[in-house]
Design an enzyme around this catalytic site. Sequence first.
Site, PDB file in Angstrom:
ATOM      1  N   TYR A  76      34.752  14.904  71.389  1.00  0.00           N
ATOM      2  CA  TYR A  76      35.554  15.118  72.591  1.00  0.00           C
ATOM      3  C   TYR A  76      35.242  16.447  73.275  1.00  0.00           C
ATOM      4  O   TYR A  76      35.871  16.790  74.273  1.00  0.00           O
ATOM      5  CB  TYR A  76      37.043  15.070  72.250  1.00  0.00           C
ATOM      6  N   LYS A  88      34.422  11.898  57.441  1.00  0.00           N
ATOM      7  CA  LYS A  88      33.353  10.957  57.099  1.00  0.00           C
ATOM      8  C   LYS A  88      32.182  11.772  56.548  1.00  0.00           C
ATOM      9  O   LYS A  88      31.019  11.618  56.956  1.00  0.00           O
ATOM     10  CB  LYS A  88      32.939  10.149  58.337  1.00  0.00           C
ATOM     11  N   ASP A 137      37.699   5.657  57.061  1.00  0.00           N
ATOM     12  CA  ASP A 137      37.949   4.218  57.010  1.00  0.00           C
ATOM     13  C   ASP A 137      38.892   3.868  55.864  1.00  0.00           C
ATOM     14  O   ASP A 137      39.762   2.998  56.009  1.00  0.00           O
ATOM     15  CB  ASP A 137      36.632   3.433  56.916  1.00  0.00           C
ATOM     16  N   ASP A 146      42.568  11.096  67.088  1.00  0.00           N
ATOM     17  CA  ASP A 146      43.012  10.334  68.250  1.00  0.00           C
ATOM     18  C   ASP A 146      43.197   8.865  67.885  1.00  0.00           C
ATOM     19  O   ASP A 146      44.214   8.239  68.199  1.00  0.00           O
ATOM     20  CB  ASP A 146      41.994  10.485  69.376  1.00  0.00           C
TER      21      ASP A 146
END
Length: 362
Positions: free
Chosen positions: A125, A192, A226, A250
């Site tokens: 972002y 991640k 995840d 987000d």
Amino acid sequence: MSKHTVTLIPGDGIGVETSAAMQRVLEAAGADIEWEVAEAGTCTMEQYGTPLPEETVEAVKRNKVAIKGPITTPVGTGFRSVNVALRKTLDLFVCLRPVLSIPGAGGRYDDVDLVVVRENTEDLYAGIEFEEGSDAARELIAFCEEHGAGTIRPDSGISIKPISITGTENIVRYAFDYAVKQGRKKVTAVHKANIMKHSDGLFLKTARKVAEEYEGCIEFDDRIVDAFCMNAVVDPSQFDVIVFPNLYGDIASDLCAGLVGGLGIAPGANIGKEYAVFEAVHGSAPDIAGKNLANPTAEILSAAMMLDHLGEQECAERVRAAVRAVYAEGSCLTGDIRRTTGSDRPAATCTEFTEALVKALS
């Protein structure tokens, strides 16, 4: 109660309606606020040629505290997000989104109580992008190949994902300090790092280092993003305060809002060292704008967070208590909540719901 001057950015779409509802409820709750109205969004494009006029930024800087309605961000084309621009311009590095069950709101669980803490200025972002076919994109593709970083297809658009030690330390330390102040028990860092070892890997490494400062005070663990999403749906009670890099935060905050009834009841705040801007998590819903159908709960609960920030906790709790009372009684709820609960009762308008809150505050 002290008098406070607050910048109000109504936004566009349903923002105009939800902002008016919020003002009505805060007035009924006894909040002594002088509003300085400043515009942003599609409504300013014709006059100023920008969705975020400098006058609006200056109004926020002047008053230190603002609350805004949702603002439309074009998908794929047009101007960049006003929300992102405000966060970067004012260094609002914290996005704080409490997720709390409200009885009667149709949540999938009855006892969710967790807090999303999202880094607000870095990651994908940051807005560092290179358009497909541009000279800069071609140069970057060639650079990556020359340095053995990998092959990128020549028809690619490219976004850069910066994550810094400084940004990560700031957000993780905020999450721990928030947990201490609010009597929370655990902080979970989401990442991640198994795939993106030099960005998310740095986030995780830095988070672990900060966590050492709170050892024996606040529990710490981490989850791959995840796996976090799956576990949050299966059993949200295993989470307390969760700290994320920007993009994952987000996405995951919307997932968490779905656990308690949807975006219509999800409040949020963007906080920096000097300024704070409070806002509903949801978008501007232009398809229902002006139809008196919007649910103003998220903006009203964001205003309660703002009152806490201003040191007006008693007034903030009055607002939250009124929201809980109206939802528990159940006869005057907007259409989004009616659909979530599966109720066949007629949906209340935005105005009717607001008046029910005002009555609960009387």
